[in-house]
Design a protein around this motif. Structure first.
Motif, PDB file in Angstrom:
ATOM      1  N   ILE A  92      -9.484   4.682  -0.775  1.00 53.68           N
ATOM      2  CA  ILE A  92      -9.261   5.759  -1.732  1.00 53.68           C
ATOM      3  C   ILE A  92      -7.767   5.778  -2.063  1.00 53.68           C
ATOM      4  CG2 ILE A  92      -9.532   8.207  -2.213  1.00 53.68           C
ATOM      5  CD1 ILE A  92     -12.177   6.863  -1.614  1.00 53.68           C
ATOM      6  N   GLY A  93      -7.438   5.665  -3.334  1.00 51.02           N
ATOM      7  CA  GLY A  93      -6.039   5.519  -3.724  1.00 51.02           C
ATOM      8  C   GLY A  93      -5.617   4.067  -3.641  1.00 51.02           C
ATOM      9  N   GLY A  94      -6.554   3.193  -3.956  1.00 50.09           N
ATOM     10  CA  GLY A  94      -6.352   1.762  -3.759  1.00 50.09           C
ATOM     11  C   GLY A  94      -5.437   1.080  -4.748  1.00 50.09           C
ATOM     12  N   VAL A  96     -13.548   3.889   5.593  1.00 49.05           N
ATOM     13  CA  VAL A  96     -12.983   4.481   4.386  1.00 49.05           C
ATOM     14  C   VAL A  96     -11.521   4.777   4.682  1.00 49.05           C
ATOM     15  CG1 VAL A  96     -12.975   6.457   2.820  1.00 49.05           C
ATOM     16  CG2 VAL A  96     -15.143   5.464   3.565  1.00 49.05           C
ATOM     17  N   VAL A  97     -10.649   4.250   3.850  1.00 51.96           N
ATOM     18  CA  VAL A  97      -9.209   4.452   4.023  1.00 51.96           C
ATOM     19  C   VAL A  97      -8.732   5.493   3.021  1.00 51.96           C
ATOM     20  CG1 VAL A  97      -6.918   3.387   3.991  1.00 51.96           C
ATOM     21  CG2 VAL A  97      -8.914   2.054   4.759  1.00 51.96           C
ATOM     22  N   SER A  98      -8.059   6.522   3.510  1.00 51.77           N
ATOM     23  CA  SER A  98      -7.446   7.511   2.631  1.00 51.77           C
ATOM     24  C   SER A  98      -5.975   7.160   2.471  1.00 51.77           C
ATOM     25  CB  SER A  98      -7.578   8.922   3.210  1.00 51.77           C
ATOM     26  OG  SER A  98      -6.804   9.836   2.462  1.00 51.77           O
ATOM     27  N   ALA A  99      -5.619   6.697   1.286  1.00 52.50           N
ATOM     28  CA  ALA A  99      -4.216   6.385   0.980  1.00 52.50           C
ATOM     29  C   ALA A  99      -3.771   7.277  -0.174  1.00 52.50           C
ATOM     30  CB  ALA A  99      -4.071   4.907   0.615  1.00 52.50           C
ATOM     31  N   ILE A 100      -4.014   8.565  -0.012  1.00 53.47           N
ATOM     32  CA  ILE A 100      -3.751   9.552  -1.048  1.00 53.47           C
ATOM     33  C   ILE A 100      -2.301  10.021  -0.962  1.00 53.47           C
ATOM     34  CG2 ILE A 100      -4.410  11.816  -1.946  1.00 53.47           C
ATOM     35  CD1 ILE A 100      -7.099  11.397  -0.410  1.00 53.47           C
ATOM     36  N   ALA A 101      -1.624  10.037  -2.081  1.00 58.13           N
ATOM     37  CA  ALA A 101      -0.261  10.565  -2.135  1.00 58.13           C
ATOM     38  C   ALA A 101      -0.299  11.972  -2.713  1.00 58.13           C
ATOM     39  CB  ALA A 101       0.625   9.669  -2.988  1.00 58.13           C
ATOM     40  N   PRO A 102       0.278  12.965  -2.021  1.00 60.80           N
ATOM     41  CA  PRO A 102       0.246  14.349  -2.515  1.00 60.80           C
ATOM     42  C   PRO A 102       1.285  14.594  -3.602  1.00 60.80           C
ATOM     43  CG  PRO A 102       1.428  14.273  -0.444  1.00 60.80           C
ATOM     44  CD  PRO A 102       0.925  12.867  -0.705  1.00 60.80           C
ATOM     45  N   ARG A 103       1.082  13.903  -4.696  1.00 63.67           N
ATOM     46  CA  ARG A 103       2.016  14.018  -5.817  1.00 63.67           C
ATOM     47  C   ARG A 103       1.223  14.210  -7.102  1.00 63.67           C
ATOM     48  NH1 ARG A 103       3.914   8.717  -3.694  1.00 63.67           N
ATOM     49  NH2 ARG A 103       5.101   9.209  -1.803  1.00 63.67           N
ATOM     50  N   GLY A 104       1.925  14.561  -8.167  1.00 64.14           N
ATOM     51  CA  GLY A 104       1.243  14.765  -9.438  1.00 64.14           C
ATOM     52  C   GLY A 104       0.193  15.851  -9.329  1.00 64.14           C
ATOM     53  N   ASP A 105      -0.992  15.602  -9.896  1.00 61.78           N
ATOM     54  CA  ASP A 105      -2.028  16.622  -9.834  1.00 61.78           C
ATOM     55  C   ASP A 105      -2.698  16.707  -8.466  1.00 61.78           C
ATOM     56  OD1 ASP A 105      -3.422  14.277  -9.945  1.00 61.78           O
ATOM     57  OD2 ASP A 105      -4.635  14.788 -11.688  1.00 61.78           O
ATOM     58  N   ASP A 115      -1.071  19.688  -4.480  1.00 65.36           N
ATOM     59  CA  ASP A 115      -1.565  20.757  -3.615  1.00 65.36           C
ATOM     60  C   ASP A 115      -2.975  20.512  -3.098  1.00 65.36           C
ATOM     61  OD1 ASP A 115       0.793  22.347  -3.946  1.00 65.36           O
ATOM     62  OD2 ASP A 115       0.072  22.910  -5.941  1.00 65.36           O
ATOM     63  N   LEU A 116      -3.458  19.282  -3.248  1.00 66.31           N
ATOM     64  CA  LEU A 116      -4.861  19.011  -2.908  1.00 66.31           C
ATOM     65  C   LEU A 116      -5.037  17.927  -1.855  1.00 66.31           C
ATOM     66  CD1 LEU A 116      -6.259  19.124  -6.551  1.00 66.31           C
ATOM     67  CD2 LEU A 116      -6.461  20.912  -4.816  1.00 66.31           C
ATOM     68  N   GLY A 117      -3.930  17.389  -1.335  1.00 68.53           N
ATOM     69  CA  GLY A 117      -4.033  16.286  -0.391  1.00 68.53           C
ATOM     70  C   GLY A 117      -4.776  16.631   0.879  1.00 68.53           C
ATOM     71  N   VAL A 118      -4.479  17.782   1.457  1.00 68.74           N
ATOM     72  CA  VAL A 118      -5.142  18.187   2.703  1.00 68.74           C
ATOM     73  C   VAL A 118      -6.623  18.444   2.446  1.00 68.74           C
ATOM     74  CG1 VAL A 118      -5.205  19.878   4.561  1.00 68.74           C
ATOM     75  CG2 VAL A 118      -3.007  19.143   3.635  1.00 68.74           C
ATOM     76  N   ASP A 119      -6.932  19.129   1.355  1.00 68.76           N
ATOM     77  CA  ASP A 119      -8.340  19.390   1.025  1.00 68.76           C
ATOM     78  C   ASP A 119      -9.115  18.089   0.829  1.00 68.76           C
ATOM     79  OD1 ASP A 119      -7.855  22.095   1.085  1.00 68.76           O
ATOM     80  OD2 ASP A 119      -7.636  22.305  -1.082  1.00 68.76           O
ATOM     81  N   ALA A 120      -8.448  17.089   0.242  1.00 65.21           N
ATOM     82  CA  ALA A 120      -9.113  15.810   0.008  1.00 65.21           C
ATOM     83  C   ALA A 120      -9.485  15.138   1.318  1.00 65.21           C
ATOM     84  CB  ALA A 120      -8.210  14.896  -0.818  1.00 65.21           C
ATOM     85  N   VAL A 170      -3.618   7.137   5.938  1.00 63.43           N
ATOM     86  CA  VAL A 170      -2.182   6.864   5.858  1.00 63.43           C
ATOM     87  C   VAL A 170      -1.478   8.207   6.000  1.00 63.43           C
ATOM     88  CG1 VAL A 170      -0.292   6.014   4.434  1.00 63.43           C
ATOM     89  CG2 VAL A 170      -2.528   4.869   4.368  1.00 63.43           C
ATOM     90  N   GLY A 171      -0.774   8.394   7.111  1.00 67.95           N
ATOM     91  CA  GLY A 171      -0.126   9.668   7.374  1.00 67.95           C
ATOM     92  C   GLY A 171       1.302   9.703   6.863  1.00 67.95           C
ATOM     93  N   GLY A 172       2.051  10.674   7.346  1.00 70.96           N
ATOM     94  CA  GLY A 172       3.447  10.806   6.977  1.00 70.96           C
ATOM     95  C   GLY A 172       4.344  10.593   8.184  1.00 70.96           C
ATOM     96  N   ALA A 173       5.573  10.199   7.946  1.00 70.52           N
ATOM     97  CA  ALA A 173       6.501   9.926   9.042  1.00 70.52           C
ATOM     98  C   ALA A 173       6.850  11.184   9.830  1.00 70.52           C
ATOM     99  CB  ALA A 173       7.778   9.291   8.493  1.00 70.52           C
ATOM    100  N   MET A 174       6.906  12.341   9.155  1.00 72.69           N
ATOM    101  CA  MET A 174       7.419  13.549   9.796  1.00 72.69           C
ATOM    102  C   MET A 174       6.523  14.102  10.893  1.00 72.69           C
ATOM    103  SD  MET A 174      10.424  14.233   8.606  1.00 72.69           S
ATOM    104  CE  MET A 174      10.734  12.476   8.518  1.00 72.69           C
TER     105      MET A 174
END
Length: 213
Positions: A7-9, A66-75, A78-83, A101-105
């Protein structure tokens, strides 16, 4: 050979994962709202959105991973966590593994130490960092019927520093990976290498790990 749906390929992380998995002979399906600029041979490209999971049900059905490679940007800002929550709910009990794919922080600053997030994040990066932390919380709290893993990239990871495939990387458990000089970086292709290695040889079930050089 596994059937891997990314997802987000067509994004930075997702595009590298798609290319790496396809190069190893896996059956790869890329799901994104826009077609790729340069398609990878042998990959099936599907136009769709993770926000409309019912329409993606035929694509997700029968996937090994299923790989989630979603970037919480653009539209998706505010929906990355819900996705990710939606994917977790949809895949629970199906036998399909969820890779994120997580975040470094969300990485720890040192063994037993605080998260990088808790040490302070510049305001311009805070939202994306928060999404990464909350995404890990969603997975940790998920039903035991969901098999998942999350990969934290190092501090420097993105299209602005793409790098090349070296065929090498290190993992650091939950601790951010830095080299002897304190640099924390990995190229897109080598990040994908680490993630696909985990798909082929699972070592982290319902757990996260960090990567870097």
């Amino acid at each position: 050979m596994a059937r891997i749906v990314v997802i987000g390929g067509t994004g930075y992380a997702g595009g590298n994962i798609v290319a790496e998995a396809a190069s190893r002979g896996h059956d790869v399906v890329s799901v994104a709202r826009k077609p790729p600029q340069v398609p990878v041979d042998g990959v099936t490209y599907v136009t769709g959105s993770v926000l409309d999971l019912p329409s993606l049900a035929p694509v997700l059905d029968g996937a090994d991973v299923v790989v989630s490679a979603i970037a919480p940007r653009g539209d998706m800002t505010d929906l990355g966590v819900d996705a990710v929550q939606g994917l977790a709910d949809a895949l629970t009990g199906t036998g399909t593994r969820l890779a994120v794919v997580g975040g470094a922080m969300g990485s720890l600053s040192e063994a037993g130490g605080p998260r990088l997030y808790d040490l302070g994040v510049p305001e311009e990066y805070r939202h994306e960092a928060t999404v990464g932390v909350e995404t890990l919380d969603v997975l940790t709290a998920s039903d035991e019927g969901l098999d998942w893993f999350l990969v934290h990239p190092p501090l420097v990871f993105g299209a602005w520093e793409p790098g090349e495939r070296t065929g090498a990387y290190r993992t650091g458990g939950a601790v951010v990976v830095k080299d002897a000089d304190g640099n924390s970086y990995i190229s897109g292709p080598d990040f994908a290498l680490a993630l696909v290695d985990e798909i082929e040889t699972p070592a982290h079930r319902r757990d996260r790990f960090t990567v870097g050089y």
